[in-house]
Design a protein around this motif. Structure first.
Motif, PDB file in Angstrom:
ATOM      1  N   CYS A 122       0.837  -1.217   0.000  1.00 48.36           N
ATOM      2  CA  CYS A 122       0.000   0.000   0.000  1.00 48.36           C
ATOM      3  C   CYS A 122       0.865   1.257   0.000  1.00 48.36           C
ATOM      4  O   CYS A 122       0.553   2.236  -0.691  1.00 48.36           O
ATOM      5  N   ALA A 123       1.952   1.234   0.765  1.00 47.72           N
ATOM      6  CA  ALA A 123       2.853   2.394   0.829  1.00 47.72           C
ATOM      7  C   ALA A 123       3.528   2.637  -0.518  1.00 47.72           C
ATOM      8  O   ALA A 123       3.708   3.782  -0.935  1.00 47.72           O
ATOM      9  N   VAL A 124       3.883   1.563  -1.211  1.00 46.08           N
ATOM     10  CA  VAL A 124       4.530   1.691  -2.521  1.00 46.08           C
ATOM     11  C   VAL A 124       3.538   2.191  -3.567  1.00 46.08           C
ATOM     12  O   VAL A 124       3.872   3.014  -4.430  1.00 46.08           O
ATOM     13  N   GLY A 125       2.305   1.707  -3.492  1.00 44.24           N
ATOM     14  CA  GLY A 125       1.296   2.083  -4.483  1.00 44.24           C
ATOM     15  C   GLY A 125       0.696   3.458  -4.267  1.00 44.24           C
ATOM     16  O   GLY A 125       0.199   4.081  -5.219  1.00 44.24           O
ATOM     17  N   LEU A 126       0.737   3.958  -3.041  1.00 41.68           N
ATOM     18  CA  LEU A 126       0.099   5.238  -2.720  1.00 41.68           C
ATOM     19  C   LEU A 126       0.589   6.417  -3.569  1.00 41.68           C
ATOM     20  O   LEU A 126      -0.226   7.222  -4.036  1.00 41.68           O
ATOM     21  N   PRO A 127       1.898   6.558  -3.813  1.00 45.10           N
ATOM     22  CA  PRO A 127       2.363   7.703  -4.612  1.00 45.10           C
ATOM     23  C   PRO A 127       1.832   7.731  -6.047  1.00 45.10           C
ATOM     24  O   PRO A 127       1.878   8.780  -6.695  1.00 45.10           O
ATOM     25  N   LEU A 128       1.316   6.597  -6.538  1.00 45.56           N
ATOM     26  CA  LEU A 128       0.784   6.568  -7.895  1.00 45.56           C
ATOM     27  C   LEU A 128      -0.446   7.461  -8.053  1.00 45.56           C
ATOM     28  O   LEU A 128      -0.821   7.811  -9.172  1.00 45.56           O
TER      29      LEU A 128
END
Length: 309
Positions: A122-128
């Motif tokens: 979730c943390a990796v995908g959030l900036p998208l």
């Protein structure tokens, strides 16, 4: 000889120290990560061919790759934990050994790992969100939700093949392509469907191998419902249909993306023949490995085809 063989088997099991880095690496199932990498690889290549080097967005591309890989690891942990809790990963299992069932990882530690990998994904995908908008949060939430639902219920209802087509084809290819280009083109949709069909061959041979165990566990996969002959034909047709569907790339100007996968078709037919010859038992793990290799090779061929175009 039986005593010696059993003793040797036990010695091999002791090589994996519970809770060790090797144990966690095996639990991650590195060989399955190609299933997550191939859709994103194809989407990145098509995006690059569409926008050109000057407009290619490297950072969101890297985030898409990381998200896909971490979610695959998360799905593997979920599968390991819940199948163990159901009692499915017993000594009758024909596939590779699972971490919880072998005692390499405790159920409590695996549960903590599931929470951790889910949060990291979730943390990796959030900036998208910054590149494609708030709707990507919904897509990410669906990926996490179906990661759990697949193992806990949907795979037992025979919906695994549909989920592979959606979450290893349509979603990763089209969403990644949209994040990088701001649109979804017809060739992206074709690429996503073709990719989903190829990756489904891995699930089909897995379910074909496990047909008896799945039936006993009440896991109503399509192969369990429709039998061995269907499983073999579905495996063959799925891979060849992907190549046939990809012939549409010629219409969109990506000739090499249509031509190069013909090599995959030859390899896929050879794997099918091995599947028919072996028919059942642990020896089908060889076909599983060959299918995983062919799947990754397909991703490379299509990606190179887009870049050449």
């Amino acid at each position: 000889m039986f005593t010696f063989a059993r003793h040797s088997h036990l010695m091999k099991e002791k090589v994996v120290i519970p809770g060790s880095p090797k144990a966690w690496l095996l639990a991650m199932r590195p060989k399955t990560l190609s299933g997550a990498a191939v859709p994103v690889m194809i989407a990145l290549a098509l995006s690059y061919a569409t926008t050109g080097a000057a407009q290619f967005k490297a950072l969101p591309a890297a985030l898409c790759v990381l998200f896909a890989l971490i979610m695959q690891i998360d799905a593997n942990f979920v599968n390991d934990y819940f199948d163990f809790m159901r009692g499915n990963d017993d000594d009758m299992r024909l596939g590779p050994r699972r971490a919880c069932a072998q005692g390499w990882i405790s159920p409590r530690a695996m549960l903590r790992a599931i929470v951790l990998t889910t949060l990291v994904a979730c943390a990796v995908g959030l900036p998208l969100v910054m590149y494609a908008g708030m709707w990507t949060l919904g897509v990410g939430a669906l990926c996490v939700l179906f990661c759990f639902l697949y193992t806990t219920s949907l795979s037992y209802l025979g919906l695994g093949d549909v989920l592979v087509l959606v979450f290893f084809g349509v979603v990763p290819v089209c969403v990644t392509f949209y994040i990088l280009t701001g649109c979804v083109t017809a060739e992206a949709v074709v690429a996503s469907l073709s990719c989903g069909l190829v990756i489904d061959t891995l699930l089909l041979v897995n379910n074909y191998r496990d047909i008896d165990n799945d039936a006993a566990a009440g896991k109503k996969t399509l192969v369990v419902r429709l039998g061995h002959r269907f499983g073999r034909m579905a495996y063959l047709v799925s891979g060849l249909s992907a190549v046939a569907l990809g012939s549409a790339f010629v219409y969109y100007g990506h000739v090499w993306a249509a031509v190069l996968p013909l090599v995959y078709a030859v390899l896929h037919v050879a794997a099918y023949r091995s599947m028919v010859r072996i028919n059942k038992g642990k020896a089908l793990n060889m076909v599983l490995g060959t299918t995983a290799r062919n799947m990754f090779f397909y991703g490379i061929l299509v990606s190179v085809g887009f870049l050449l175009g």
